[in-house]
Design a protein around this motif. Structure first.
Motif, PDB file in Angstrom:
ATOM      1  N   GLU A  90      -4.583   8.026  -0.446  1.00  0.00           N
ATOM      2  CA  GLU A  90      -5.027   6.832   0.295  1.00  0.00           C
ATOM      3  C   GLU A  90      -5.213   5.699  -0.697  1.00  0.00           C
ATOM      4  N   TYR A  91      -4.804   4.513  -0.300  1.00  0.00           N
ATOM      5  CA  TYR A  91      -5.069   3.319  -1.101  1.00  0.00           C
ATOM      6  C   TYR A  91      -5.523   2.264  -0.112  1.00  0.00           C
ATOM      7  N   LYS A  92      -6.816   1.957  -0.153  1.00  0.00           N
ATOM      8  CA  LYS A  92      -7.318   0.996   0.821  1.00  0.00           C
ATOM      9  C   LYS A  92      -8.493   0.215   0.263  1.00  0.00           C
ATOM     10  N   LYS A  93      -8.709  -0.912   0.913  1.00  0.00           N
ATOM     11  CA  LYS A  93      -9.804  -1.789   0.523  1.00  0.00           C
ATOM     12  C   LYS A  93     -11.045  -1.405   1.320  1.00  0.00           C
ATOM     13  N   GLU A  94     -12.147  -1.242   0.611  1.00  0.00           N
ATOM     14  CA  GLU A  94     -13.429  -0.959   1.241  1.00  0.00           C
ATOM     15  C   GLU A  94     -14.412  -1.977   0.694  1.00  0.00           C
ATOM     16  N   LYS A 118       0.831  -1.200   0.000  1.00  0.00           N
ATOM     17  CA  LYS A 118       0.000   0.000   0.000  1.00  0.00           C
ATOM     18  C   LYS A 118       0.868   1.253   0.000  1.00  0.00           C
ATOM     19  N   TRP A 173     -10.936  -2.007  -4.063  1.00  0.00           N
ATOM     20  CA  TRP A 173      -9.785  -1.178  -3.726  1.00  0.00           C
ATOM     21  C   TRP A 173     -10.079   0.231  -4.210  1.00  0.00           C
ATOM     22  N   THR A 180       0.980   4.393  -2.788  1.00  0.00           N
ATOM     23  CA  THR A 180       0.788   5.808  -2.458  1.00  0.00           C
ATOM     24  C   THR A 180       2.018   6.629  -2.830  1.00  0.00           C
ATOM     25  N   TYR A 228      -9.127  -1.200  -9.263  1.00  0.00           N
ATOM     26  CA  TYR A 228      -9.358  -0.205  -8.221  1.00  0.00           C
ATOM     27  C   TYR A 228     -10.206   0.921  -8.803  1.00  0.00           C
TER      28      TYR A 228
END
Length: 155
Positions: A30-34, A4, A38, A8, A77
């Motif tokens: 921000e780079y995140k899994k929701e 991650k 992604w 970024t 993503y």
């Protein structure tokens, strides 16, 4: 370096020339899994002005093209480019430096001097403390007591 973090950092490098050309500043990536997705979020600011929809569209298009060309992110993503907002969170030393003289809202992990939060004008920030003018006195807040700090709108 975690995957991650690599994403970024790479995005910060890729977007820098576009932002310089447009007179914008990068606030955060921000780079995140929701859920199952992604999300790559890029938050922008304009010194002394506001970020508008055209700014976001321009940066989104340029960054999307650069990402498509180099394909550095292995999974699918969603890219979101937006203004950091009028009540954005302050995280970095630069954020605090730029917020000197502005109204902020500070939340604590647990009550500090009997308060769950403090709102006032940021007068000074260093590695250890924030100095916030809360009429009629200066409040010195140790940073290790702070859960979050954000800009506060003045109505």
């Amino acid at each position: 370096m975690a995957a991650k973090q690599k994403v970024t950092d790479l995005v910060m490098e890729m977007v820098a020339p576009v932002l310089r050309e447009a007179g914008l500043e990068l606030v955060e990536v921000e780079y995140k899994k929701e859920g199952a997705n992604w999300i790559l979020r890029v938050f922008l600011d304009r010194p002394g002005g506001a970020v508008d929809l055209d700014d976001c569209a321009h940066v989104s298009e340029a960054l999307s093209t650069a990402l498509d060309e180099t394909d550095p992110i292995p999974s699918a993503y969603f890219l979101e480019v937006s203004s950091a907002g009028a009540e954005r969170t302050l995280k970095t030393a630069r954020d605090f430096e730029l917020a000197i003289g502005k109204r902020i809202f500070v939340s604590f992990y647990e009550p500090f001097e009997g308060n769950k939060n403090v709102e006032g004008t940021l007068m000074e920030s260093d590695e250890e403390v924030l100095r916030v003018w809360q009429d009629p006195a200066m409040v010195v807040i140790p940073k290790d007591k702070i859960a979050s700090v954000r800009l506060a709108l003045v109505w």
